[in-house]
Design a protein around this motif. Structure first.
Motif, PDB file in Angstrom:
ATOM      1  N   ALA A 252       0.831  -1.201   0.000  1.00  0.00           N
ATOM      2  CA  ALA A 252       0.000   0.000   0.000  1.00  0.00           C
ATOM      3  C   ALA A 252       0.869   1.256   0.000  1.00  0.00           C
ATOM      4  O   ALA A 252       0.545   2.238  -0.679  1.00  0.00           O
ATOM      5  CB  ALA A 252      -0.928  -0.004   1.209  1.00  0.00           C
ATOM      6  N   TYR A 253       1.969   1.220   0.740  1.00  0.00           N
ATOM      7  CA  TYR A 253       2.821   2.399   0.786  1.00  0.00           C
ATOM      8  C   TYR A 253       3.701   2.532  -0.453  1.00  0.00           C
ATOM      9  O   TYR A 253       4.081   3.649  -0.826  1.00  0.00           O
ATOM     10  CB  TYR A 253       3.649   2.411   2.073  1.00  0.00           C
ATOM     11  CG  TYR A 253       2.898   3.119   3.178  1.00  0.00           C
ATOM     12  CD1 TYR A 253       2.892   4.503   3.263  1.00  0.00           C
ATOM     13  CD2 TYR A 253       2.146   2.406   4.106  1.00  0.00           C
ATOM     14  CE1 TYR A 253       2.172   5.165   4.238  1.00  0.00           C
ATOM     15  CE2 TYR A 253       1.425   3.050   5.094  1.00  0.00           C
ATOM     16  CZ  TYR A 253       1.442   4.432   5.155  1.00  0.00           C
ATOM     17  OH  TYR A 253       0.721   5.088   6.123  1.00  0.00           O
ATOM     18  N   HIS A 254       4.030   1.438  -1.097  1.00  0.00           N
ATOM     19  CA  HIS A 254       4.678   1.554  -2.411  1.00  0.00           C
ATOM     20  C   HIS A 254       3.738   2.261  -3.386  1.00  0.00           C
ATOM     21  O   HIS A 254       4.150   3.145  -4.142  1.00  0.00           O
ATOM     22  CB  HIS A 254       5.042   0.165  -2.951  1.00  0.00           C
ATOM     23  CG  HIS A 254       6.368  -0.346  -2.495  1.00  0.00           C
ATOM     24  ND1 HIS A 254       6.605  -0.755  -1.202  1.00  0.00           N
ATOM     25  CD2 HIS A 254       7.552  -0.502  -3.167  1.00  0.00           C
ATOM     26  CE1 HIS A 254       7.867  -1.153  -1.102  1.00  0.00           C
ATOM     27  NE2 HIS A 254       8.456  -1.006  -2.278  1.00  0.00           N
ATOM     28  N   ASN A 255       2.474   1.851  -3.359  1.00  0.00           N
ATOM     29  CA  ASN A 255       1.497   2.490  -4.244  1.00  0.00           C
ATOM     30  C   ASN A 255       1.280   3.951  -3.861  1.00  0.00           C
ATOM     31  O   ASN A 255       1.116   4.813  -4.726  1.00  0.00           O
ATOM     32  CB  ASN A 255       0.168   1.734  -4.192  1.00  0.00           C
ATOM     33  CG  ASN A 255      -0.823   2.250  -5.213  1.00  0.00           C
ATOM     34  OD1 ASN A 255      -0.655   2.058  -6.413  1.00  0.00           O
ATOM     35  ND2 ASN A 255      -1.865   2.926  -4.750  1.00  0.00           N
ATOM     36  N   TYR A 256       1.307   4.248  -2.569  1.00  0.00           N
ATOM     37  CA  TYR A 256       1.108   5.617  -2.089  1.00  0.00           C
ATOM     38  C   TYR A 256       2.258   6.532  -2.510  1.00  0.00           C
ATOM     39  O   TYR A 256       2.072   7.747  -2.662  1.00  0.00           O
ATOM     40  CB  TYR A 256       0.973   5.602  -0.572  1.00  0.00           C
ATOM     41  CG  TYR A 256       0.641   6.937   0.037  1.00  0.00           C
ATOM     42  CD1 TYR A 256      -0.533   7.607  -0.282  1.00  0.00           C
ATOM     43  CD2 TYR A 256       1.507   7.531   0.953  1.00  0.00           C
ATOM     44  CE1 TYR A 256      -0.845   8.834   0.281  1.00  0.00           C
ATOM     45  CE2 TYR A 256       1.207   8.757   1.526  1.00  0.00           C
ATOM     46  CZ  TYR A 256       0.036   9.403   1.191  1.00  0.00           C
ATOM     47  OH  TYR A 256      -0.261  10.627   1.747  1.00  0.00           O
ATOM     48  N   ALA A 257       3.424   5.961  -2.721  1.00  0.00           N
ATOM     49  CA  ALA A 257       4.574   6.744  -3.177  1.00  0.00           C
ATOM     50  C   ALA A 257       4.483   7.097  -4.656  1.00  0.00           C
ATOM     51  O   ALA A 257       5.166   8.020  -5.122  1.00  0.00           O
ATOM     52  CB  ALA A 257       5.869   5.968  -2.915  1.00  0.00           C
ATOM     53  N   MET A 258       3.638   6.384  -5.397  1.00  0.00           N
ATOM     54  CA  MET A 258       3.597   6.556  -6.840  1.00  0.00           C
ATOM     55  C   MET A 258       3.030   7.895  -7.315  1.00  0.00           C
ATOM     56  O   MET A 258       3.593   8.512  -8.228  1.00  0.00           O
ATOM     57  CB  MET A 258       2.806   5.413  -7.488  1.00  0.00           C
ATOM     58  CG  MET A 258       3.459   4.045  -7.385  1.00  0.00           C
ATOM     59  SD  MET A 258       5.142   4.008  -8.047  1.00  0.00           S
ATOM     60  CE  MET A 258       4.861   4.595  -9.702  1.00  0.00           C
ATOM     61  N   PRO A 259       1.900   8.391  -6.764  1.00  0.00           N
ATOM     62  CA  PRO A 259       1.344   9.643  -7.301  1.00  0.00           C
ATOM     63  C   PRO A 259       2.309  10.822  -7.296  1.00  0.00           C
ATOM     64  O   PRO A 259       2.477  11.476  -8.342  1.00  0.00           O
ATOM     65  CB  PRO A 259       0.124   9.888  -6.410  1.00  0.00           C
ATOM     66  CG  PRO A 259      -0.276   8.539  -5.932  1.00  0.00           C
ATOM     67  CD  PRO A 259       1.010   7.802  -5.742  1.00  0.00           C
ATOM     68  N   PRO A 260       2.973  11.134  -6.170  1.00  0.00           N
ATOM     69  CA  PRO A 260       3.880  12.283  -6.225  1.00  0.00           C
ATOM     70  C   PRO A 260       5.061  12.067  -7.152  1.00  0.00           C
ATOM     71  O   PRO A 260       5.467  12.990  -7.874  1.00  0.00           O
ATOM     72  CB  PRO A 260       4.334  12.449  -4.769  1.00  0.00           C
ATOM     73  CG  PRO A 260       4.145  11.111  -4.143  1.00  0.00           C
ATOM     74  CD  PRO A 260       2.919  10.558  -4.809  1.00  0.00           C
ATOM     75  N   LEU A 261       5.619  10.859  -7.168  1.00  0.00           N
ATOM     76  CA  LEU A 261       6.764  10.598  -8.047  1.00  0.00           C
ATOM     77  C   LEU A 261       6.365  10.730  -9.516  1.00  0.00           C
ATOM     78  O   LEU A 261       7.098  11.306 -10.326  1.00  0.00           O
ATOM     79  CB  LEU A 261       7.332   9.204  -7.772  1.00  0.00           C
ATOM     80  CG  LEU A 261       8.064   9.031  -6.435  1.00  0.00           C
ATOM     81  CD1 LEU A 261       8.411   7.568  -6.204  1.00  0.00           C
ATOM     82  CD2 LEU A 261       9.327   9.900  -6.390  1.00  0.00           C
ATOM     83  N   MET A 262       5.192  10.224  -9.865  1.00  0.00           N
ATOM     84  CA  MET A 262       4.759  10.284 -11.258  1.00  0.00           C
ATOM     85  C   MET A 262       4.447  11.717 -11.673  1.00  0.00           C
ATOM     86  O   MET A 262       4.767  12.144 -12.789  1.00  0.00           O
ATOM     87  CB  MET A 262       3.538   9.385 -11.458  1.00  0.00           C
ATOM     88  CG  MET A 262       3.399   8.855 -12.868  1.00  0.00           C
ATOM     89  SD  MET A 262       4.791   7.822 -13.416  1.00  0.00           S
ATOM     90  CE  MET A 262       4.590   6.366 -12.397  1.00  0.00           C
ATOM     91  N   MET A 263       3.823  12.482 -10.775  1.00  0.00           N
ATOM     92  CA  MET A 263       3.518  13.878 -11.091  1.00  0.00           C
ATOM     93  C   MET A 263       4.803  14.700 -11.195  1.00  0.00           C
ATOM     94  O   MET A 263       4.912  15.584 -12.061  1.00  0.00           O
ATOM     95  CB  MET A 263       2.588  14.461 -10.037  1.00  0.00           C
ATOM     96  CG  MET A 263       1.195  13.843 -10.020  1.00  0.00           C
ATOM     97  SD  MET A 263       0.238  14.138 -11.540  1.00  0.00           S
ATOM     98  CE  MET A 263      -0.367  15.810 -11.240  1.00  0.00           C
TER      99      MET A 263
END
Length: 366
Positions: A252-263
């Motif tokens: 869940a926290y790997h996925n939570y890290a994705m939005p800011p990194l992708m933006m």
């Protein structure tokens, strides 16, 4: 525009550096942010009273209070205390995101005026600027900044120029954003690698959104550097070691890290900074690891020794990062199908309707 401190160096090199920001192109967002405001005959939505500006110290209980080093076991009592104390902050974040989304879909000037009223009242109050804070407090500050500045970007860059008639309010709001961003840079700089995790990525996103909204190259550069630190944490197998420490919430926290990194990558790309190959394609490697994990949790369970908690991963808004992902990379047919199944994506931490920014042809929600 405030200049980076290195510009003041009294030497020829300093003079040369001074010229560089003057020659640099203005910072811009991805193309979807230029969408025009439609002209419609829909009835204006009522503007609710501005949430009470939060000017108290930024000291809050953590929802993981007492859970140990993994910070992965929810404490319902402390979570309620946290939600209660931050309720007006959350109301502002969600409300601004909704108002901007409605305005960009319906074009009612009352929606724009309501948004500017809320933001300017918080700016005038100097909200969220307390120097008395704990870890949860500085986290709340950067989350709020990211939500507000990323929604504001849609107004700032729309080709319809809706902010042109409100110079005094926009100046006040942007000055407040800059103060929040400078506090965020102070709060999240120079951390040891063992403490750099999703919080740092979300901090970088909030500063990136503010940098573009206010054309601050120094803030942009800081955000890019934080992305690079994050990308270089991704191991050869696509894991983030500091997120694996979250045990049953690791996926869940790997996925939570994705939005800011992708933006961050999408905004950097819009300004001719290509971060996709950082650490041998770390961002794509991480994305693929997360997507594989969502499909089959065995590898994450093996890595952490615990069955993964999938509760948060059932929420489609948690996958809003797929919208920019499929513009940065050639998505597989399966990933495109997943994006189509889950969208439209609306995530107030990313400013609202993300799908309309990166996939404007997608049908809009009612």
């Amino acid at each position: 525009m405030k200049r980076p401190t290195w510009i003041l160096a009294p030497c020829l090199l300093g003079a040369a550096l001074l010229a560089q920001p003057l020659l640099a192109a203005s910072l811009v967002p991805p193309a979807g942010y230029y969408a025009p405001v439609p002209v419609t005959d829909k009835k204006a939505r009522a503007c609710q009273a501005t949430p009470q500006p939060y000017t108290d110290k930024l000291v809050f209980r953590s929802k993981y209070e007492g859970s140990g080093k993994a910070r992965a076991t929810l404490n319902k009592e402390s979570e309620k205390a946290f939600r209660d104390k931050t309720s007006t902050i959350t109301e502002l974040e969600r409300g601004v995101g909704k108002q901007v989304t409605y305005y960009m879909r319906e074009g009612q000037p009352e929606q724009l005026e309501c948004t500017l009223q809320w933001l300017s009242e918080w700016a005038e109050a100097g909200a969220l600027l307390s120097t008395d804070y704990n870890h949860t407090g500085k986290s709340v500050r950067k989350w709020a900044l990211g939500s507000l500045s990323s929604a504001y970007l849609r107004l700032k860059f729309s080709e319809s120029q809706p902010l042109a008639a409100y110079p005094q309010q926009t100046q006040q709001i942007e000055a407040w954003f800059i103060k929040l961003a400078e506090n965020t840079v102070h709060d999240w700089s120079n951390l040891p690698l063992r403490k750099i995790n999703n919080h740092s990525y979300w901090s970088a996103w909030s500063v990136m959104a503010t940098a573009v909204a206010t054309d601050r190259r120094d803030l942009f550069d800081w955000a890019v550097e934080q992305f690079r630190v994050g990308a270089n944490q991704v191991d050869p197998d696509g894991y983030l070691p500091n997120e694996l420490k979250r045990n049953h919430r690791a996926l869940a926290y790997h996925n939570y890290a994705m939005p800011p990194l992708m933006m961050l990558a999408a905004f950097a790309q819009a300004n001719d900074v290509d971060l996709r190959e950082e650490n041998q394609g770390a961002l794509k490697r991480l994305a693929e690891r997360v997507l594989d994990g969502v499909d089959d949790q065995d590898d994450f369970a093996s890595k952490t020794g615990e069955k993964q908690d999938m509760k948060e991963l059932k929420k489609h808004s948690k996958y809003a990062w797929l919208a920019p992902y499929c513009t940065l990379y050639a998505c597989t047919a399966d990933t495109k199908a997943l994006k189509h199944k889950m969208g439209s994506f609306n995530n107030f931490r990313l400013g609202g309707d993300v799908s309309q920014l990166f996939d404007p042809k997608k049908p809009k929600d009612s």
